[in-house]
Design a protein around this motif. Sequence first.
Motif, PDB file in Angstrom:
ATOM      1  N   LEU A 307      11.512 -10.931 -22.537  1.00 52.66           N
ATOM      2  CA  LEU A 307      10.349 -10.072 -22.727  1.00 52.66           C
ATOM      3  C   LEU A 307       9.651  -9.878 -21.383  1.00 52.66           C
ATOM      4  N   VAL A 308       9.443  -8.634 -21.000  1.00 55.24           N
ATOM      5  CA  VAL A 308       8.737  -8.325 -19.762  1.00 55.24           C
ATOM      6  C   VAL A 308       7.288  -7.999 -20.104  1.00 55.24           C
ATOM      7  N   ALA A 309       6.361  -8.809 -19.626  1.00 50.48           N
ATOM      8  CA  ALA A 309       4.940  -8.618 -19.917  1.00 50.48           C
ATOM      9  C   ALA A 309       4.359  -7.618 -18.910  1.00 50.48           C
ATOM     10  N   SER A 310       4.379  -6.348 -19.280  1.00 50.37           N
ATOM     11  CA  SER A 310       3.861  -5.300 -18.397  1.00 50.37           C
ATOM     12  C   SER A 310       2.396  -5.561 -18.048  1.00 50.37           C
ATOM     13  N   ALA A 311       1.616  -5.984 -19.029  1.00 49.99           N
ATOM     14  CA  ALA A 311       0.193  -6.219 -18.795  1.00 49.99           C
ATOM     15  C   ALA A 311      -0.023  -7.308 -17.754  1.00 49.99           C
ATOM     16  N   ALA A 312       0.784  -8.366 -17.799  1.00 42.96           N
ATOM     17  CA  ALA A 312       0.656  -9.436 -16.810  1.00 42.96           C
ATOM     18  C   ALA A 312       1.071  -8.950 -15.431  1.00 42.96           C
ATOM     19  N   ALA A 313       2.158  -8.198 -15.355  1.00 46.25           N
ATOM     20  CA  ALA A 313       2.639  -7.685 -14.072  1.00 46.25           C
ATOM     21  C   ALA A 313       1.623  -6.758 -13.427  1.00 46.25           C
ATOM     22  N   ASN A 314       0.923  -5.970 -14.235  1.00 44.01           N
ATOM     23  CA  ASN A 314      -0.060  -5.030 -13.704  1.00 44.01           C
ATOM     24  C   ASN A 314      -1.301  -5.705 -13.132  1.00 44.01           C
ATOM     25  N   ARG A 315      -1.474  -6.990 -13.417  1.00 45.39           N
ATOM     26  CA  ARG A 315      -2.606  -7.749 -12.854  1.00 45.39           C
ATOM     27  C   ARG A 315      -2.125  -8.776 -11.815  1.00 45.39           C
ATOM     28  N   ASP A 316      -0.931  -8.596 -11.285  1.00 41.76           N
ATOM     29  CA  ASP A 316      -0.396  -9.536 -10.302  1.00 41.76           C
ATOM     30  C   ASP A 316      -1.073  -9.296  -8.950  1.00 41.76           C
ATOM     31  N   PRO A 317      -1.801 -10.280  -8.425  1.00 40.14           N
ATOM     32  CA  PRO A 317      -2.467 -10.088  -7.129  1.00 40.14           C
ATOM     33  C   PRO A 317      -1.495  -9.917  -5.983  1.00 40.14           C
ATOM     34  N   GLY A 318      -0.229 -10.298  -6.181  1.00 42.53           N
ATOM     35  CA  GLY A 318       0.764 -10.074  -5.157  1.00 42.53           C
ATOM     36  C   GLY A 318       1.128  -8.604  -5.003  1.00 42.53           C
ATOM     37  N   ARG A 319       0.779  -7.794  -5.977  1.00 40.29           N
ATOM     38  CA  ARG A 319       1.071  -6.350  -5.922  1.00 40.29           C
ATOM     39  C   ARG A 319      -0.203  -5.510  -5.838  1.00 40.29           C
ATOM     40  N   PHE A 320      -1.255  -5.919  -6.563  1.00 39.15           N
ATOM     41  CA  PHE A 320      -2.493  -5.142  -6.603  1.00 39.15           C
ATOM     42  C   PHE A 320      -3.656  -6.017  -6.120  1.00 39.15           C
ATOM     43  N   PRO A 321      -4.241  -5.716  -4.968  1.00 35.64           N
ATOM     44  CA  PRO A 321      -5.394  -6.509  -4.494  1.00 35.64           C
ATOM     45  C   PRO A 321      -6.533  -6.477  -5.512  1.00 35.64           C
ATOM     46  N   GLU A 322      -7.175  -7.611  -5.689  1.00 31.05           N
ATOM     47  CA  GLU A 322      -8.271  -7.749  -6.656  1.00 31.05           C
ATOM     48  C   GLU A 322      -7.888  -7.117  -7.999  1.00 31.05           C
ATOM     49  N   PRO A 323      -6.833  -7.581  -8.629  1.00 32.23           N
ATOM     50  CA  PRO A 323      -6.293  -6.909  -9.818  1.00 32.23           C
ATOM     51  C   PRO A 323      -7.210  -6.933 -11.024  1.00 32.23           C
ATOM     52  N   ASP A 324      -8.155  -7.884 -11.073  1.00 33.15           N
ATOM     53  CA  ASP A 324      -9.051  -7.960 -12.223  1.00 33.15           C
ATOM     54  C   ASP A 324     -10.295  -7.091 -12.047  1.00 33.15           C
ATOM     55  N   ARG A 325     -10.332  -6.316 -10.973  1.00 31.45           N
ATOM     56  CA  ARG A 325     -11.452  -5.398 -10.734  1.00 31.45           C
ATOM     57  C   ARG A 325     -11.003  -3.980 -11.057  1.00 31.45           C
ATOM     58  N   LEU A 326     -11.725  -3.296 -11.957  1.00 33.42           N
ATOM     59  CA  LEU A 326     -11.448  -1.897 -12.264  1.00 33.42           C
ATOM     60  C   LEU A 326     -11.978  -1.028 -11.130  1.00 33.42           C
ATOM     61  N   ASP A 327     -11.103  -0.169 -10.585  1.00 40.02           N
ATOM     62  CA  ASP A 327     -11.492   0.697  -9.475  1.00 40.02           C
ATOM     63  C   ASP A 327     -10.762   2.029  -9.637  1.00 40.02           C
ATOM     64  N   ILE A 328     -11.472   3.042 -10.140  1.00 39.67           N
ATOM     65  CA  ILE A 328     -10.808   4.327 -10.410  1.00 39.67           C
ATOM     66  C   ILE A 328     -10.504   5.096  -9.138  1.00 39.67           C
ATOM     67  N   THR A 329     -10.879   4.563  -7.975  1.00 34.85           N
ATOM     68  CA  THR A 329     -10.476   5.170  -6.704  1.00 34.85           C
ATOM     69  C   THR A 329      -9.287   4.429  -6.089  1.00 34.85           C
ATOM     70  N   ARG A 330      -8.745   3.453  -6.800  1.00 32.98           N
ATOM     71  CA  ARG A 330      -7.621   2.665  -6.280  1.00 32.98           C
ATOM     72  C   ARG A 330      -6.456   3.605  -5.952  1.00 32.98           C
ATOM     73  N   GLU A 331      -5.882   3.467  -4.769  1.00 28.62           N
ATOM     74  CA  GLU A 331      -4.853   4.405  -4.320  1.00 28.62           C
ATOM     75  C   GLU A 331      -3.449   4.062  -4.796  1.00 28.62           C
ATOM     76  N   ASP A 332      -3.213   2.804  -5.148  1.00 26.62           N
ATOM     77  CA  ASP A 332      -1.851   2.400  -5.509  1.00 26.62           C
ATOM     78  C   ASP A 332      -1.696   2.090  -6.988  1.00 26.62           C
ATOM     79  N   ALA A 333      -2.648   2.522  -7.820  1.00 28.55           N
ATOM     80  CA  ALA A 333      -2.591   2.178  -9.248  1.00 28.55           C
ATOM     81  C   ALA A 333      -1.362   2.749  -9.935  1.00 28.55           C
ATOM     82  N   ALA A 334      -0.852   3.872  -9.440  1.00 28.49           N
ATOM     83  CA  ALA A 334       0.296   4.513 -10.084  1.00 28.49           C
ATOM     84  C   ALA A 334       1.565   3.661 -10.008  1.00 28.49           C
TER      85      ALA A 334
END
Length: 397
Positions: A307-334
């Motif tokens: 099982l691949v936990a997409s939700a967990a991967a999307n909050r990985d700080p190794g990929r997304f800086p400050e992953p628990d912060r919502l930022d609608i100007t984030r440039e790499d969210a896609a």
Amino acid sequence: MLPGDRGLLADPYPAYARLRERGVPHRVNLRSGLYGWLVTRYEDARAALADPRLSKDPRLAPPDWQEAGRGRPLEDRSGLGTHLLTTDPPEHTRLRRLVSRYFTPGRLEVLRPRIERRVDTLIDGLARTSGGDLIGDFAAPLQLATICDVLGVPAADRTDFQQWTTAVVSSGEGDSEARPEALRRLGAYVGELADAKRRDPGNDVISAITAAADDGERLSETELLAMIFLLLVAGFETTVGLIGLGVWTLLRHPAQLRLLRERPELVDAAVEELLRYDSAVEVATWRFAREPMELGGVRVPAGRPILVASAAANRDPGRFPEPDRLDITREDAAGHLSFGHGPHYCLGAMLARLTGRAALNGIVRRLPGLALAVPPERVPWRSSLTVRGPQSLPVVV
């Protein structure tokens, strides 16, 4: 910690963070009797989603897993088991090629005015009643009408269809009979719908793929019914989750909601960040090791369910800086994995984005006073292994 655990429905992310820190995939045992190894780190998840050594065919799973009575064995008994989520290339490639032509940007863009009109009509209803259930009164009817228009489901059948798809996707306690019964009803309905399209075809996806099956182009009768089933269920549930979770998240982050109202041109970036921050597809559908392999630094025996936990991967700080912060100007969210990755990347991603943008645009533009009608802790959450989101979202205008 289990995906879909009632105690973690509203916020599974601290638990995912603890698992992700340990790194390696972890065994989870589900209430249904199924079990699997959960992948939580971004790089591991992205690699697993594209690894041809991981099959989508549950018949490769160990016998005790198959005997749990879920997944493809159950759908096979309903005649709905052979579709894009249970097949591998070249079979999957053949099936996907047949329907992907109907989900191109050009074909979907013509739907935008109709979707936007529906958004305005549904918002009119919320405004007249000074609020309501954002899921039942807005997100569900919006996407139900949209996906049924695309596929060709008659308006008179849509209420029954919504009830069946909800039962198929949800996995709450006490539903042991609800899902098989919903699958049976959906299977019967899909067969009747295919027959109706043969007699009186329209300008819709089901008419087109029914004609292809009749011409012997690529789809057998079994594949046809399973394909219609998948498009109906997946096309509806995931977008309803996207809209519901997106509005829930913005209401919990008023500064970001205010920013979107001030800068509506950020709506595209906002949709991507909302998909990353709180994915409606919490866990990708099952995969099974074809052969012994290494995944996330551990040795995986052949047949092991993954099982691949997409939700967990999307909050990985190794990929997304400050992953628990919502930022609608984030440039790499896609770069999120909410629509998957690799050959099984979500076929309806473009349609989901189109509908999600229209919904957020309408809400931000026309409902400046939108707020939760109940305390956040009283919002009910749906219990499902894959699709996550509020079961209802009471709001006031």
